[in-house]
Scaffold this motif. Sequence first.
Motif, PDB file in Angstrom:
ATOM      1  N   TYR A   1       0.865  -1.183   0.000  1.00 61.62           N
ATOM      2  CA  TYR A   1       0.000   0.000   0.000  1.00 61.62           C
ATOM      3  C   TYR A   1       0.903   1.236   0.000  1.00 61.62           C
TER       4      TYR A   1
ATOM      5  N   ASN B   1       8.838   0.516   1.698  1.00 66.81           N
ATOM      6  CA  ASN B   1       7.977  -0.654   1.639  1.00 66.81           C
ATOM      7  C   ASN B   1       8.597  -1.855   2.331  1.00 66.81           C
TER       8      ASN B   1
ATOM      9  N   VAL C   1       4.519   9.784   9.890  1.00 70.84           N
ATOM     10  CA  VAL C   1       3.655   8.905   9.087  1.00 70.84           C
ATOM     11  C   VAL C   1       2.831   9.762   8.124  1.00 70.84           C
TER      12      VAL C   1
ATOM     13  N   GLY D   1       3.528   0.417  11.417  1.00 71.26           N
ATOM     14  CA  GLY D   1       4.984   0.423  11.312  1.00 71.26           C
ATOM     15  C   GLY D   1       5.608   1.481  12.209  1.00 71.26           C
TER      16      GLY D   1
ATOM     17  N   ASP E   1       0.308   5.927   5.426  1.00 70.45           N
ATOM     18  CA  ASP E   1      -0.752   5.278   6.216  1.00 70.45           C
ATOM     19  C   ASP E   1      -0.237   4.169   7.126  1.00 70.45           C
ATOM     20  N   ASN E   2       1.084   4.064   7.282  1.00 73.71           N
ATOM     21  CA  ASN E   2       1.640   2.939   8.044  1.00 73.71           C
ATOM     22  C   ASN E   2       1.731   3.249   9.533  1.00 73.71           C
TER      23      ASN E   2
ATOM     24  N   ARG F   1      -6.163  -3.468   9.743  1.00 76.01           N
ATOM     25  CA  ARG F   1      -6.851  -3.373   8.449  1.00 76.01           C
ATOM     26  C   ARG F   1      -7.900  -4.478   8.282  1.00 76.01           C
TER      27      ARG F   1
ATOM     28  N   ASN G   1       6.156   4.340   5.670  1.00 67.69           N
ATOM     29  CA  ASN G   1       5.302   4.344   4.482  1.00 67.69           C
ATOM     30  C   ASN G   1       3.965   5.079   4.742  1.00 67.69           C
TER      31      ASN G   1
ATOM     32  N   SER H   1       9.472  -4.568  10.229  1.00 62.37           N
ATOM     33  CA  SER H   1       8.685  -3.504  10.851  1.00 62.37           C
ATOM     34  C   SER H   1       9.495  -2.579  11.746  1.00 62.37           C
TER      35      SER H   1
END
Lengths: 255, 255, 255, 255, 255, 255, 255, 255
Positions: free
Chosen positions: E213, F228, H207, H244, H240-241, H85, H238, F232
């Motif tokens: 994403y 990406n 983010v 992370g 919307d992460n 999600r 990344n 994590s």
Amino acid sequence: MNSLELLKLLESVQAGKLTPAKAIERLKHLPFEDLDFAKVDHHRTLRQGFAEVIFGKGKTPEQIAKIVRAMLAKKDSRHNILITRTDAKTFSAVKRVAGKESRLAKFHALSGVITIERSKEISGKGTILVVSAGTSDIPVAEEAVLTARMMGNSVEQLYDVGVAGIHRLLEHRSELTEARVIICVAGMEGALPSVVGGLVGIPVIAVPTSTGYGASFGGVAALLGMLNSCASNVTVVNIDNGFGAACVASCINRL
Amino acid sequence: MNSLELLKLLESVQAGKLTPAKAIERLKHLPFEDLDFAKVDHHRTLRQGFAEVIFGKGKTPEQIAKIVRAMLAKKDSRHNILITRTDAKTFSAVKRVAGKESRLAKFHALSGVITIERSKEISGKGTILVVSAGTSDIPVAEEAVLTARMMGNSVEQLYDVGVAGIHRLLEHRSELTEARVIICVAGMEGALPSVVGGLVGIPVIAVPTSTGYGASFGGVAALLGMLNSCASNVTVVNIDNGFGAACVASCINRL
Amino acid sequence: MNSLELLKLLESVQAGKLTPAKAIERLKHLPFEDLDFAKVDHHRTLRQGFAEVIFGKGKTPEQIAKIVRAMLAKKDSRHNILITRTDAKTFSAVKRVAGKESRLAKFHALSGVITIERSKEISGKGTILVVSAGTSDIPVAEEAVLTARMMGNSVEQLYDVGVAGIHRLLEHRSELTEARVIICVAGMEGALPSVVGGLVGIPVIAVPTSTGYGASFGGVAALLGMLNSCASNVTVVNIDNGFGAACVASCINRL
Amino acid sequence: MNSLELLKLLESVQAGKLTPAKAIERLKHLPFEDLDFAKVDHHRTLRQGFAEVIFGKGKTPEQIAKIVRAMLAKKDSRHNILITRTDAKTFSAVKRVAGKESRLAKFHALSGVITIERSKEISGKGTILVVSAGTSDIPVAEEAVLTARMMGNSVEQLYDVGVAGIHRLLEHRSELTEARVIICVAGMEGALPSVVGGLVGIPVIAVPTSTGYGASFGGVAALLGMLNSCASNVTVVNIDNGFGAACVASCINRL
Amino acid sequence: MNSLELLKLLESVQAGKLTPAKAIERLKHLPFEDLDFAKVDHHRTLRQGFAEVIFGKGKTPEQIAKIVRAMLAKKDSRHNILITRTDAKTFSAVKRVAGKESRLAKFHALSGVITIERSKEISGKGTILVVSAGTSDIPVAEEAVLTARMMGNSVEQLYDVGVAGIHRLLEHRSELTEARVIICVAGMEGALPSVVGGLVGIPVIAVPTSTGYGASFGGVAALLGMLNSCASNVTVVNIDNGFGAACVASCINRL
Amino acid sequence: MNSLELLKLLESVQAGKLTPAKAIERLKHLPFEDLDFAKVDHHRTLRQGFAEVIFGKGKTPEQIAKIVRAMLAKKDSRHNILITRTDAKTFSAVKRVAGKESRLAKFHALSGVITIERSKEISGKGTILVVSAGTSDIPVAEEAVLTARMMGNSVEQLYDVGVAGIHRLLEHRSELTEARVIICVAGMEGALPSVVGGLVGIPVIAVPTSTGYGASFGGVAALLGMLNSCASNVTVVNIDNGFGAACVASCINRL
Amino acid sequence: MNSLELLKLLESVQAGKLTPAKAIERLKHLPFEDLDFAKVDHHRTLRQGFAEVIFGKGKTPEQIAKIVRAMLAKKDSRHNILITRTDAKTFSAVKRVAGKESRLAKFHALSGVITIERSKEISGKGTILVVSAGTSDIPVAEEAVLTARMMGNSVEQLYDVGVAGIHRLLEHRSELTEARVIICVAGMEGALPSVVGGLVGIPVIAVPTSTGYGASFGGVAALLGMLNSCASNVTVVNIDNGFGAACVASCINRL
Amino acid sequence: MNSLELLKLLESVQAGKLTPAKAIERLKHLPFEDLDFAKVDHHRTLRQGFAEVIFGKGKTPEQIAKIVRAMLAKKDSRHNILITRTDAKTFSAVKRVAGKESRLAKFHALSGVITIERSKEISGKGTILVVSAGTSDIPVAEEAVLTARMMGNSVEQLYDVGVAGIHRLLEHRSELTEARVIICVAGMEGALPSVVGGLVGIPVIAVPTSTGYGASFGGVAALLGMLNSCASNVTVVNIDNGFGAACVASCINRL
């Protein structure tokens, strides 16, 4: 000459040699610019009080000098002359052709701008404030300052007030609120216009600069940042376009 | 009405009530479109023989039906009517308003085009050949075919001749060389126009399609391929713009 | 030589040494270009009347001079010779090898083009008009002008008619409508082809230029503007590709 | 040395000084590379028969000469040596250190490659054919040719067979079908691999080149074209990566 | 029929009705595909042993069923049939037309693939190993597995061995080294092919997936990662193109 | 001076000349920076123990030397001085102004960094490990190493451990697990941080470099790969931003 | 509460319990927002006379209704209320909570805007003219019109004056020159602001729309066109940001 | 089992059946994971104290429920379980399998997160502060908050403090300075991390969110803004992460 042609046509009508109906037909085939269009440009100049401007990039010193000489030769104009994106070599060439006005010519090395300030008249109603974020944004900011000044505005500047040291900006709140239009020059993340826009109720013209490296992509990061500004009084011009920002600011400042 | 106003002005000149010089002054303040501009559009229609066209995307069936009714109501026009990027629902609405001409209305489901072919007159001088690469390029090719036909051209088509099976294309060399203009529709790598362009000496209008997936980026790969074509008789229109390609081809075919 | 091989095969058939069936088998294994393909290229040259063209970029002066010498050595050809994207140094080298034709060789510094105009014959049916927006678009426009001329076309040019001063363009409406094909060269926002396309009913070949800075992205802004033109008689070639635009225009002008 | 350490551990087990269970514990804490990993690389070299390769870009002549000297000093190796993306100056430096092997060293100016071909042994099973489209793709094609040759392959080349003159390619159908692997080098629209891929049933390695201008975006147009190839036997390597294509082709040719 | 035409021509030569010279002339005007080209395709099929393939995307169940029926109707072919990017509804339609072969038809829901495996013959020389990184890459991996299998290859698979848990991959070193070709499927950063490529000396076909994403940009991040792989035995196919990767792998595996 | 103004106000309150309520009113109109903000910056320096840093790019040797002289003139500071993105010429200028501290000044040619290490005090709690993939990533890695060291951290480095030779990285597992923060520098596909992140449980700061060519797009491929990352514990800084990575790592290492 | 704290401090000074010097020390540690910042927002509202605005996208009808109720509950405010990017369902919810003011609420379906116009007072000095190019640009233009009206401006509109029919625009020259600020809404090639900007001497706010397809890239083509405008009085806001354009225009119109 | 195999090997050495030298040979052929690698993962879990995490996107409710059941079945683990999600339907499925722990399961609709908080133990040393700019950034912020909490951290949040209302942020200076790590969530221009980073001396994890429209390009504008942040303590994850960012923050908070 075209007015002449039109005059003849009308005289034929007056003289009864041409019926009004036929005159209409013939009028339709006249190139319309003969009637009215030259005036357009003239009006525009009157209205905008723009300085005479030469975009120096891609022109040789000789070409620029020649244009300047022609501008100075116009008897009835005392417009300021502004040459952007140029260099010291061109400045020498300009000095040579400028005659007695050569003492008014100045070269601003940081921004590569030459000014010939023949009139100090201020026609803008308020102050245009040019705010910039980092030291490497100063050339673009200076282009904006000089352009706005040549176009007859009172200009103030506020440099090195990037958002990562927010207090430096806040210390100058009064300058911000006293301006009539703000030009906000920033590279890297282009966040300054959002913060400035949030502090004032006047229009903020944002200029992204090509400052930075890597993912700044020559100013694209700053440009996108400014287009997505969360402050609703911010508009944007092209990357490094200090000149354009000053033109718009000057337009607004004459209203 | 404006011609009226002009007529009055000229009659005043004729009658000696207005000197030619003053008439010029007043003429300059007339909006110039009153003189001449309506004609522009008219001339253009005459010259291009364009069908009446409605870009359907973003319009409701009702809106489109209403426009069609107005077009059909024009007494002195027998122009073909072309509606692009539309659907079956709109077709029903169009049929309802088309009256006795409804039997001429056709819906082409593959390309989402509605045609009302009121005139079969061919005004283009030669044949427009529409060549396409893969089966998924056919909708765009069909939009081109129908547009070119509605604009009064003789149209041929040659489908499924992609470059990875070059012999299929070469088998049709004679069709290629007999055309006057070629429209070349291709997605994916967009290589077809280069090969076709190399085989003929006539203009090739390339239409990239959004066919493909992944790194085709909705037709960008094909678009770039076509812009960089090594054949020098290739020009390009927007992605999926079968309509536009046919307009240009039709323009050329009337020369 | 291959025709020879084929001749032998057929003579064997004639002589009864080879049955027709076996001859077919053997024919299938002949490289097919031996039969027919050399002709293709020949036909193409005849049909297009193309000048001989050298793309100078990436070739040394010596390499280019050598190719020119070979071209001039062809006895039966009086084709014009066109070298694009080259420089003064190459021009000297070309002059040295051109012998008595060296007086026909000219170097066009603005566009970096060398022409050897050996034939002034006009084979295009109408006039190709090259329109350009700003002074920095002139090099690309000149490449288009010279290419179209070398290919046997009558060419007119109309420079410095950008859309921000729309009246300058409108003053030249008659030139626009008298052309048979228009090449429209513009950088920055690339808006000129849309306006020109709306004023005429003939094909407009749009050439985006890499003029501009910042978000012009080396001509991408102009390219996208042209691909999205709201005028339906506009097609587009690659950025700065004045040569390609002239090739297409020349193709069309021969129809 | 690590094998030594392991040997000691096992001798302790053998000698009964260490129980197997404890040995397991200690083994787990040995850096595992001591056991096995050095071998990996060795195996890999054996299997691939790769020449020794130096990527020259970003290294000084002195650095490269030093690496070459070390390679030549290895007694038991007769590997070919390949230096890519380098220049004439480096070649002189390499010659100086190459001693008696200096007569084997060659500089290939077009591709900027230095080869020291110490072994002419062919270990690839078939022929690798390197096909390229335009003259400006030749440097990348040459890098591929030299790399494949240095890695022990029989290599053929086929230049200047772009898709806009499709017959030139078709004339060479037999070379295409006789190859075992094809490397296909093309810039601009990158259409060549699709056509070649459609003509053969063997793997085609496509190499986009940065040839072109404007919307070729330094090879991106060709890259996208190749990734979207409609021929299903095409794979792609990075822009201008003639070396990488030859590595893969060599891998395949050894299978 | 064309062979017939050719036969007649040759019989005329044989019969002395046509001189060999005239025959050559007439041969040149025969469409050359009549001679030789149908064979091309035929040869290609023989050489590649490709299964019959239908790209399902954009085709209706009815269209696909119709094509399948035609394929099954060919008497002399026992090719496997493969339908990619399709769905359960199409599967029902295919079952209905497949007659007694319907029991061979299978729908693979994960990858949207239908297979009709009529032949289990293995024609590939070694094993194709399909390696994938994350669970969301499995659909693409399965498309590759099924394609390779339908094309007559022995296929192994190794799933869920992403680089952030490198030991899971290393545990399977033997599978990696025993394969003849590796297909490596990965989304997100696309790093897997580099690691796998470094562990083996055989060709690695990398397939980026649109997994991820945000800044994965629908597979672009993975695609770029793979194109820039530091392992020199890696080539790349389009995003999500499991089918294409298997075609290339199958090509290689037949060498 | 502002404190003075505030003092007067408070004295007025003390003297009973001003009521507390009125004082509040007047306080609200004081520019707030007069109260407190200078301190902010001061606190920040205390907290972060940052070295004094000069971003050299775009500054002349003279400008930099002047700033350094000012820094050295501060009596009570023994901060290290760090100049990034500079050159040998600037180093000479800095030496000239550094007086007796000039012997502490060092120029690091690879990364273009000048250090004046006046204090060797270590204030970071653990070790910062800088890992890099290829030899061309070393300049950026060195910038990170020097920055981290100048900011008072114990720094280790691990070079040339790219993912295509995974065993070289695995051999150094112990260094990885002993670090407190890892900076991971890689160009090309940018896969290293994912592998490293998977091997450790500490934060990994990823720095993409502009190493590579073609589709590496000046570091964009590596940047996207890192954003990406499937590991994590990875965060990313700008392309080539070794300095920034070290700042963040230093921040973390002080916690 | 903080003012209270400050009051106590000042009372201590007044009472002589705290020396002014010590008070300064303690003041420095007060969070500065306690002094002054709440006022900022207040001032800003006063200065801008902005309507109350809700950005509807991503909010449920219930959430929006709740915010509206709170706005209407403020006793002393007669501000207009504007909800952008919303729908009919939300309108029902708003009506239900609006009480007696519900009759003032209107839903504008084209632009998805709800207005509650409680005050018709005009505070802007001149007219804001909203010009748009095609019919599909009207939703964005309407958002601009409604926003400008709700913020107390006199607004005119001029629709469907695209550059491909330049005369339609020229017919309205007087409207253009009578405006004080122009908002120019256009999709596709985004050329309208350049032409409009060239005809007037006042600021032009350009709004690119996501109108178009293919290479319009959701408004990017128009955005780039506008940023590169050759007219120097043009600034740009984000794609489809009719609201933002009206905010800026309103700002300017109050000067 | 592999340890068993190793044990046997060592026992053979112990028993004198195998010489240490031969044992080394055989050891080299053991898959090395048998020795040591399973431990890696185990260590990692111990070190990181990570909650068990399921990335819900692309998994069916059934698949997720099955994984959860397996996690809950592990006797010796009391790890928190986090599903990102996902949706309400999955929540029902999870509840059904959760048995007596189902009362601990919670669905957070805004962020689409399911938590099963089995342990409230805090293992992070300080507070993680999650700061967000606009209301539409809250879902991503909530994902970060919940992730950080499930991983055993004390978490604070500070919402709706965008840079266009800078005083709202400044009012919370104390929260900012009291945190140990800050996660900064922002869409649009992504300027918040720069301002926050300038106010504190601790690491800031930025983010970017896909909030916004037009030229925000789904979060790219914010991403670029953050990568180019002028504050040197900012790193980026990344778009919307939120997950992370919380992982990294948690890593740092355990140091």
